[in-house]
Design a protein around this motif. Structure first.
Motif, mmCIF file in Angstrom:
data_model
loop_
_atom_site.group_PDB
_atom_site.id
_atom_site.type_symbol
_atom_site.label_atom_id
_atom_site.label_comp_id
_atom_site.label_asym_id
_atom_site.label_seq_id
_atom_site.Cartn_x
_atom_site.Cartn_y
_atom_site.Cartn_z
ATOM 1 N N PRO A 199 -9.235 42.994 40.984
ATOM 2 C CA PRO A 199 -8.121 43.643 41.690
ATOM 3 C C PRO A 199 -8.591 44.400 42.923
ATOM 4 O O PRO A 199 -9.793 44.585 43.154
ATOM 5 C CB PRO A 199 -7.575 44.617 40.626
ATOM 6 C CG PRO A 199 -8.774 44.953 39.788
ATOM 7 C CD PRO A 199 -9.596 43.691 39.736
ATOM 8 N N GLY A 200 -7.638 44.813 43.719
ATOM 9 C CA GLY A 200 -7.929 45.735 44.814
ATOM 10 C C GLY A 200 -8.442 45.119 46.088
ATOM 11 O O GLY A 200 -9.009 45.824 46.934
ATOM 12 N N GLY A 201 -8.274 43.811 46.285
ATOM 13 C CA GLY A 201 -8.681 43.204 47.551
ATOM 14 C C GLY A 201 -10.036 42.535 47.543
ATOM 15 O O GLY A 201 -10.568 42.203 48.612
ATOM 16 N N TRP A 202 -10.621 42.312 46.350
ATOM 17 C CA TRP A 202 -11.876 41.564 46.251
ATOM 18 C C TRP A 202 -11.569 40.079 46.103
ATOM 19 O O TRP A 202 -10.730 39.681 45.285
ATOM 20 C CB TRP A 202 -12.686 42.030 45.044
ATOM 21 C CG TRP A 202 -13.330 43.373 45.217
ATOM 22 C CD1 TRP A 202 -12.777 44.588 44.953
ATOM 23 C CD2 TRP A 202 -14.647 43.624 45.714
ATOM 24 N NE1 TRP A 202 -13.666 45.589 45.241
ATOM 25 C CE2 TRP A 202 -14.833 45.027 45.711
ATOM 26 C CE3 TRP A 202 -15.693 42.816 46.145
ATOM 27 C CZ2 TRP A 202 -16.012 45.627 46.129
ATOM 28 C CZ3 TRP A 202 -16.868 43.404 46.567
ATOM 29 C CH2 TRP A 202 -17.024 44.800 46.555
ATOM 30 N N TYR A 203 -12.271 39.235 46.891
ATOM 31 C CA TYR A 203 -12.099 37.788 46.817
ATOM 32 C C TYR A 203 -13.472 37.122 46.843
ATOM 33 O O TYR A 203 -14.362 37.563 47.578
ATOM 34 C CB TYR A 203 -11.240 37.273 47.981
ATOM 35 C CG TYR A 203 -9.811 37.771 47.935
ATOM 36 C CD1 TYR A 203 -8.858 37.134 47.143
ATOM 37 C CD2 TYR A 203 -9.420 38.881 48.678
ATOM 38 C CE1 TYR A 203 -7.548 37.594 47.094
ATOM 39 C CE2 TYR A 203 -8.111 39.351 48.627
ATOM 40 C CZ TYR A 203 -7.185 38.694 47.828
ATOM 41 O OH TYR A 203 -5.900 39.160 47.779
ATOM 42 N N PHE A 204 -13.596 36.052 46.039
ATOM 43 C CA PHE A 204 -14.897 35.406 45.866
ATOM 44 C C PHE A 204 -14.791 33.910 46.147
ATOM 45 O O PHE A 204 -13.773 33.267 45.848
ATOM 46 C CB PHE A 204 -15.413 35.624 44.440
ATOM 47 C CG PHE A 204 -15.431 37.069 44.026
ATOM 48 C CD1 PHE A 204 -16.494 37.891 44.376
ATOM 49 C CD2 PHE A 204 -14.372 37.617 43.315
ATOM 50 C CE1 PHE A 204 -16.510 39.230 44.016
ATOM 51 C CE2 PHE A 204 -14.377 38.963 42.946
ATOM 52 C CZ PHE A 204 -15.445 39.768 43.300
ATOM 53 N N GLY A 205 -15.873 33.351 46.707
ATOM 54 C CA GLY A 205 -15.936 31.926 46.970
ATOM 55 C C GLY A 205 -16.472 31.159 45.772
ATOM 56 O O GLY A 205 -16.814 31.740 44.738
ATOM 57 N N PRO A 206 -16.580 29.837 45.889
ATOM 58 C CA PRO A 206 -17.156 29.036 44.807
ATOM 59 C C PRO A 206 -18.643 29.325 44.665
ATOM 60 O O PRO A 206 -19.288 29.808 45.617
ATOM 61 C CB PRO A 206 -16.907 27.597 45.263
ATOM 62 C CG PRO A 206 -16.760 27.684 46.742
ATOM 63 C CD PRO A 206 -16.155 29.019 47.030
ATOM 64 N N PRO A 207 -19.216 29.066 43.493
ATOM 65 C CA PRO A 207 -20.651 29.335 43.302
ATOM 66 C C PRO A 207 -21.499 28.640 44.359
ATOM 67 O O PRO A 207 -21.350 27.449 44.624
ATOM 68 C CB PRO A 207 -20.921 28.774 41.898
ATOM 69 C CG PRO A 207 -19.608 28.848 41.201
ATOM 70 C CD PRO A 207 -18.584 28.560 42.265
ATOM 71 N N GLU A 208 -22.400 29.406 44.974
ATOM 72 C CA GLU A 208 -23.339 28.848 45.955
ATOM 73 C C GLU A 208 -24.620 28.385 45.289
ATOM 74 O O GLU A 208 -25.318 27.520 45.811
ATOM 75 C CB GLU A 208 -23.680 29.911 47.003
ATOM 76 C CG GLU A 208 -22.545 30.266 47.920
ATOM 77 C CD GLU A 208 -22.954 31.306 48.952
ATOM 78 O OE1 GLU A 208 -22.317 31.342 50.021
ATOM 79 O OE2 GLU A 208 -23.909 32.065 48.711
ATOM 80 N N ASP A 209 -24.944 29.000 44.168
ATOM 81 C CA ASP A 209 -26.205 28.691 43.503
ATOM 82 C C ASP A 209 -26.005 28.815 42.003
ATOM 83 O O ASP A 209 -25.266 29.685 41.526
ATOM 84 C CB ASP A 209 -27.302 29.652 43.970
ATOM 85 C CG ASP A 209 -28.649 29.326 43.337
ATOM 86 O OD1 ASP A 209 -29.126 28.195 43.518
ATOM 87 O OD2 ASP A 209 -29.194 30.202 42.639
ATOM 88 N N THR A 210 -26.646 27.914 41.265
ATOM 89 C CA THR A 210 -26.620 27.951 39.804
ATOM 90 C C THR A 210 -28.043 27.786 39.311
ATOM 91 O O THR A 210 -28.681 26.760 39.569
ATOM 92 C CB THR A 210 -25.733 26.817 39.239
ATOM 93 O OG1 THR A 210 -24.432 26.916 39.802
ATOM 94 C CG2 THR A 210 -25.630 26.929 37.725
ATOM 95 N N ALA A 211 -28.552 28.802 38.633
ATOM 96 C CA ALA A 211 -29.937 28.789 38.169
ATOM 97 C C ALA A 211 -29.960 28.861 36.642
ATOM 98 O O ALA A 211 -29.372 29.779 36.048
ATOM 99 C CB ALA A 211 -30.708 29.959 38.759
ATOM 100 N N ARG A 212 -30.633 27.917 36.020
ATOM 101 C CA ARG A 212 -30.755 27.886 34.564
ATOM 102 C C ARG A 212 -32.108 28.470 34.177
ATOM 103 O O ARG A 212 -33.160 27.935 34.547
ATOM 104 C CB ARG A 212 -30.609 26.448 34.053
ATOM 105 C CG ARG A 212 -30.506 26.312 32.542
ATOM 106 C CD ARG A 212 -30.264 24.857 32.166
ATOM 107 N NE ARG A 212 -28.942 24.401 32.579
ATOM 108 C CZ ARG A 212 -27.863 24.437 31.802
ATOM 109 N NH1 ARG A 212 -27.964 24.898 30.563
ATOM 110 N NH2 ARG A 212 -26.708 23.996 32.241
#
Length: 279
Positions: free
Chosen positions: A218-231
């Motif tokens: 909430p409150g104006g935070w927005y996120f993009g798709p994952p840029e990196d995935t580390a196992r």
């Protein structure tokens, strides 16, 4: 760095093209449980309330072929939905609104999160006076897009004790992501000290090679798709860019909701505490 197009700018542009249609739609929908315009039909349905104070309902969004709408975090471009009780509501409080898992799609080079097929939004409500009658009135604003984006505004209402459809509402709730209430799948969230990246740890047993992660706050935070995935060992770390954040900065990011999607399966973590990473 990719940034988000402000929803206000998108709404303003769409209104310039369709203000007369938007105003007409809002007026026509008042006092009815259904609404229809080019691209979408809306219907508000309730389940029988029984003897307790809990009431379940669902908003069905029937998109026409070729049209799409957006999730809570619409991505780099899109209009987030606005759904809430209107003043005409009587003897009901809204406890939660839940959306099905979204998908990603591209629009003019931007990544958006949303839906390209009909969906239902599940509504959990509670009577303030269990033995009294009630009225459910819902204000809805959605962005729907085809060749252009059009904001659709509607006022829907019904008496939960009147005509009901338990099967339809049950289907809306059954289509929601499974709840990760014990934090066994999505285990931890952290934000970089500069506020540029959000990382979430997911149990390796829950994440496949094709898994995707959607995050909202909430409150104006927005996120993009994952840029990196580390196992690493028994965990998979998803790192997402922060597309936009409020001027209050990191102090305003306390919790996030996340949906892990793997094929047809989706699991959701609610109110996951966010830890600030050291500099």
């Amino acid at each position: 760095m990719r940034t988000r197009i402000a929803a206000s700018a998108l709404i303003g542009a769409a209104l310039a093209l369709s203000s007369s249609l938007w105003s007409l739609g809002a007026a026509n929908a008042a006092g009815s449980s259904t609404f229809e315009t080019d691209g979408v039909a809306l219907s508000l349905v309730a389940a029988p309330s029984g003897t307790g104070d809990a009431v379940r309902a669902a908003l069905f969004i029937d998109l026409e072929p070729g049209w799409k709408t957006y999730w809570i975090d619409p991505g780099e471009a899109g209009i987030p939905p606005q759904i809430g009780l209107s003043p005409e509501t009587k003897n009901l409080e809204l406890e939660s609104i839940a959306f099905p898992a979204p998908t990603r799609f591209e629009e003019a080079g931007f990544q958006s999160n949303g839906y390209k097929a009909p969906l239902a939004v599940a509504l959990s409500l509670r009577k303030t006076k269990p033995d009294s009658g009630s009225n459910l009135a819902l204000s809805v604003m959605l962005g729907i897009c085809h060749d252009i984006c059009v904001p659709v505004s509607a006022e829907l209402s019904l008496d939960p004790a009147g005509e009901t459809d338990k099967a339809a509402v049950d289907t809306a709730f059954a289509d929601l992501p499974r709840r990760d209430s014990a934090a066994e799948a999505i285990t931890e969230a952290s934000i970089r000290a500069d506020g540029s990246k959000l990382s979430l740890k997911v149990a390796a047993s829950a994440a496949g090679d094709s898994s995707d992660l959607f995050v909202t706050a909430p409150g104006g935070w927005y996120f993009g798709p994952p840029e990196d995935t580390a196992r690493t060992g028994g965990e998979v770390v998803f790192t997402l860019p922060v597309l936009d954040k409020p001027k209050e900065g990191l102090s305003s990011l306390l919790n996030v909701d996340a949906i892990l999607v793997t094929g047809e399966d989706a699991i959701e973590a609610r109110d996951l505490a966010v830890v600030r990473e050291p500099k």
